[in-house]
Each structure stands twice: as C-alpha cells, then as structure tokens.
Scaffold this motif. Structure first.
Motif, mmCIF file in Angstrom:
data_model
loop_
_atom_site.group_PDB
_atom_site.id
_atom_site.type_symbol
_atom_site.label_atom_id
_atom_site.label_comp_id
_atom_site.label_asym_id
_atom_site.label_seq_id
_atom_site.Cartn_x
_atom_site.Cartn_y
_atom_site.Cartn_z
ATOM 1 N N THR A 1 0.828 -1.205 0.000
ATOM 2 C CA THR A 1 0.000 0.000 0.000
ATOM 3 C C THR A 1 0.862 1.253 0.000
ATOM 4 N N ARG A 2 1.850 1.279 0.850
ATOM 5 C CA ARG A 2 2.735 2.455 0.923
ATOM 6 C C ARG A 2 3.534 2.626 -0.365
ATOM 7 N N ARG A 3 3.996 1.527 -0.912
ATOM 8 C CA ARG A 3 4.775 1.614 -2.147
ATOM 9 C C ARG A 3 3.913 2.069 -3.320
ATOM 10 N N LEU A 4 2.690 1.551 -3.420
ATOM 11 C CA LEU A 4 1.807 1.961 -4.510
ATOM 12 C C LEU A 4 1.451 3.438 -4.369
ATOM 13 N N ASP A 5 1.207 3.879 -3.146
ATOM 14 C CA ASP A 5 0.917 5.285 -2.902
ATOM 15 C C ASP A 5 2.061 6.167 -3.398
ATOM 16 N N GLU A 6 3.284 5.801 -3.068
ATOM 17 C CA GLU A 6 4.447 6.597 -3.462
ATOM 18 C C GLU A 6 4.663 6.574 -4.966
ATOM 19 N N VAL A 7 4.500 5.405 -5.575
ATOM 20 C CA VAL A 7 4.671 5.281 -7.025
ATOM 21 C C VAL A 7 3.677 6.171 -7.763
ATOM 22 N N ALA A 13 6.129 -3.675 -15.243
ATOM 23 C CA ALA A 13 6.520 -4.718 -14.292
ATOM 24 C C ALA A 13 6.674 -4.176 -12.879
ATOM 25 N N VAL A 14 7.104 -2.932 -12.738
ATOM 26 C CA VAL A 14 7.267 -2.328 -11.407
ATOM 27 C C VAL A 14 5.922 -2.262 -10.695
ATOM 28 N N VAL A 15 4.912 -1.751 -11.396
ATOM 29 C CA VAL A 15 3.585 -1.623 -10.793
ATOM 30 C C VAL A 15 2.946 -2.997 -10.596
ATOM 31 N N ARG A 16 3.112 -3.876 -11.556
ATOM 32 C CA ARG A 16 2.520 -5.209 -11.454
ATOM 33 C C ARG A 16 3.073 -5.957 -10.241
ATOM 34 N N ARG A 17 4.367 -5.775 -9.981
ATOM 35 C CA ARG A 17 4.986 -6.450 -8.838
ATOM 36 C C ARG A 17 4.376 -5.958 -7.516
ATOM 37 N N ILE A 18 4.130 -4.656 -7.414
ATOM 38 C CA ILE A 18 3.529 -4.110 -6.193
ATOM 39 C C ILE A 18 2.117 -4.656 -6.006
ATOM 40 N N LEU A 19 1.337 -4.678 -7.075
ATOM 41 C CA LEU A 19 -0.025 -5.206 -6.982
ATOM 42 C C LEU A 19 -0.023 -6.685 -6.606
#
Length: 209
Positions: free
Chosen positions: A95-101, A143-149
C-alpha cells in the motif's frame, strides 16, 4: 519566460544531460513543437526556427526528425522508469509503495506535461526498431507496478482479480494527467498526485495502514 519544462537543474530537468548546448536547444524546441502541432505536422524548419537556428543546423546533431523524436522518447522513458523504480524501492507495505509510485509518477507527468505528451503519445511515429526499444522500457515500467499489486494481493492488502488489467489502468490514469494538466489551474502537481494516489488505493481496495 521559461516554461515549467525548462525550469530546474540537475538530473530531474529533462534535457540537463544533453550536449552540446545547440542539441539541447533543438530538443527543447522539438518537444514544444511536437506537443503543440503533433509530430507529423511539425517540420524540421519549424524546430530549427523555434531554436533560433537555420534549418541546416538540425542535421548537424540529428540525422532525421525521427531520430530527434527517438532521443526525446528514450530520455523521457528512461526517466520515467528510474522514477518508478526508485519510488517502488522505498520499502514498506505494498500500500505504501503503490501510494508513493502513483504520487511521483503523476507529479512527473504534471510538472513535465509538455514533455510527457510527446513521450507518451507519439510512439507510433517511431521507426519499428526504435518503437520496439521504447516498448521494452514500457514493459519494464509495467513490471514495477505489477509487482507491487502482486505483493499486495499476496499479503491480503489488495483485492485485484486482474493484476495485468489493473496495472494498465493505474499507469493509464497517471499518464493521462499530461494531457490535461494546466500549471495555471486550481490544483498543483502535488495535489493531483495525492488525489490520484487516493483514487488508485480505493480502486484496489487497499487496507489503510
């Protein structure tokens, strides 16, 4: 008056590392022309004129107009990938990583909206080999976003039945900011970033941390 695209120094300025200075001026002029008129409607004479040079001067630094677009697109996509990778590496929950991205990706597309419009929406004007190169950079960003999800689903933070489709939706939402953002509007780039981060977290039904 300097535009928001030209303001700032260091690696965050889109063309800070381009040399010599004449090539940098041509790239800035090309970005402005492509964003305003579109790649196909822009001539090399248009670009040279905006840069305060003769038409022949462009060919000293770039073999063709397409090569100039490719250089712009490569720099923009490299910067976008670096930004996403750094934001995702901050640690913490998905959640925190997706928010920052999302915050940082949206902010970049708002602050550099003229550049981003060219980088994101003139892909089809590239030669096949250059287009393939840029598509590979896009796949790495995806791939960066997919990995977070994927991490969020695994850890029970996200409820995302279709991770690839949701990845596309998140990135498309962020990129589209470049199409409409206005520096004279009522929201700042930071405010839009915060709004979109909240919208994306709601979309993936993240548990608040």
């Amino acid at each position: 008056m300097r535009t928001v695209e030209q303001a700032g120094d260091g690696e965050d300025a889109p063309w800070g590392g381009v040399a010599p200075e004449a090539a940098r001026r041509l790239m800035v002029a090309a970005v402005e022309a492509f964003a305003e008129r579109g790649y196909h409607a822009t001539t090399t004479r248009d670009i040279a004129s905006r840069a305060g040079m003769s038409p022949a001067a462009l060919y000293i630094h770039f073999k063709t107009k397409e090569e100039l677009l490719h250089r712009i697109s490569r720099i923009g996509h490299d910067r976008a990938l670096t930004l996403l990778t750094e934001a995702a590496a901050g640690g913490g929950t998905a959640t925190r990583r997706l928010d920052e991205v999302v915050r940082r990706f949206v902010r970049w597309h708002a602050e550099r909206h003229t550049t981003a419009r060219v980088v994101q929406y003139e892909l089809d004007a590239l030669a096949p080999e250059h287009r393939a190169e840029i598509l590979e950079l896009r796949r790495r960003s995806d791939a960066v976003v997919r990995r977070i999800l994927t991490d969020g689903v695994r850890d029970g933070e996200f409820d995302v039945p279709d991770v690839p489709g949701t990845t596309l939706a998140v990135l498309s939402l962020c990129i589209d900011v470049a199409r409409w953002f206005n520096v004279a509007g009522r929201r700042t780039a930071d405010e839009v970033g915060a709004l979109y981060a909240d919208l994306v977290l709601r979309m993936v039904t993240a548990q608040r941390q």
